[in-house]
Design an enzyme around this catalytic site. Structure first.
Site, short mmCIF file in Angstrom:
data_model
loop_
_atom_site.label_atom_id
_atom_site.label_comp_id
_atom_site.label_asym_id
_atom_site.label_seq_id
_atom_site.Cartn_x
_atom_site.Cartn_y
_atom_site.Cartn_z
N TYR A 188 6.90 -9.96 6.72
CA TYR A 188 6.85 -8.52 6.97
C TYR A 188 7.49 -8.22 8.32
CZ TYR A 188 3.59 -7.55 3.12
OH TYR A 188 3.01 -7.41 1.88
N ASP A 232 0.82 -1.20 0.00
CA ASP A 232 0.00 0.00 0.00
C ASP A 232 0.86 1.26 0.00
OD1 ASP A 232 -2.34 -1.50 0.07
OD2 ASP A 232 -2.45 -1.47 2.25
#
Length: 261
Positions: A111, A53
């Site tokens: 992540y 994003d």
């Protein structure tokens, strides 16, 4: 047509995410500009392992490039890095089998989320400064609720309507390094905003505002609360995309490579 695997790092603070958009600066868009300038062709295909994003960073995004060229990949990588902005860097480029697919062949994605305990000059774009004291032991005590195959419908949405919200989380661990808290998450794939909502929920536990029972409830029935706890994109880094034969790192890259962040 030859296929090449690219490993890319980028500072996402200047971009509207990875995916190409005609009216906005994106990481993929900048790579496409570099490909056109270096190869002098308009016919090629570029696919990423996954979307990040706006404001999210990457230490090891992967993409594959289909392009009809005899240019050695190390030469192409060097030339593209020369024309790419400083915020995007190709770490590696290698010829691969035409059957390799950056997205569909990926087995796991990892992540790292960076939380700072103090005000920092890098806070706005590169971490999340949580001003209130966090009980990291309480956060760590609930991490097991997130691992395994779970329905993450309360934490995110699939890319396409009707797709499954089942996600397998293989690893979730919290590390403390000086004034930093690093949350390391490895999963099969992730729903839109899932990692940031997981992090935000863990922070609520660390603040004493959520309990283990609340976490269980988010998995047993749909809740809109995790969306309200969504952590900012600035602290999120796509660390690594794993393919067949790769072993999952049990510590974040920052700890493995430099001992501390």
């Amino acid at each position: 047509m030859p296929r090449f695997k690219l490993t890319i790092e980028y500072d996402g603070s200047r971009y509207r995410g990875w995916q190409f958009q005609r009216e906005a600066a994106t990481v993929m868009g900048k790579l496409m500009d570099a490909i056109k300038e270096v190869y002098k062709v308009s016919s090629y295909e570029l696919y990423g392992a996954g979307r990040t994003d706006a404001g999210v960073h990457a230490l090891g995004q992967v993409a594959h490039l289909d392009i009809d060229s005899a240019m050695p990949p190390y030469v192409a990588m060097e030339r593209m890095n020369e024309v790419l902005p400083a915020s995007i860097n190709i770490l590696d480029m290698a010829k691969v089998s035409p059957r390799f697919h950056a997205r569909y062949d990926a087995k796991h994605r990892s992540y790292v989320y960076h939380i700072s305990r103090r005000r920092t000059a890098f806070g706005k774009d590169y971490c999340w400064w949580v001003k209130e004291p966090l009980n990291v032991e309480a956060m760590a005590a609930v991490t097991h609720h997130f691992t395994g195959m779970k329905d993450y419908k309360s934490f995110g949405a699939p890319e396409k309507e009707g797709e499954s919200t089942l996600v397998k989380i293989d690893h979730l661990k919290i590390f403390e390094v000086d004034d930093s808290i690093l949350i390391h998450i490895v999963g099969s794939h992730f729903l839109w905003k899932q990692v940031r909502r997981m992090v935000g929920t863990l922070v609520q536990v660390g603040l004493g505002k959520l309990s283990e029972a609340d976490i269980d409830l988010f998995f047993s029935e749909y809740s809109t609360l995790p969306a309200k706890f969504t952590a900012p994109p600035s602290g999120l880094y796509l660390e690594h995309v794993y393919y067949a034969g790769e072993s999952i790192n049990q510590e974040p890259t920052w700890l493995i490579n430099i001992g501390k962040y």
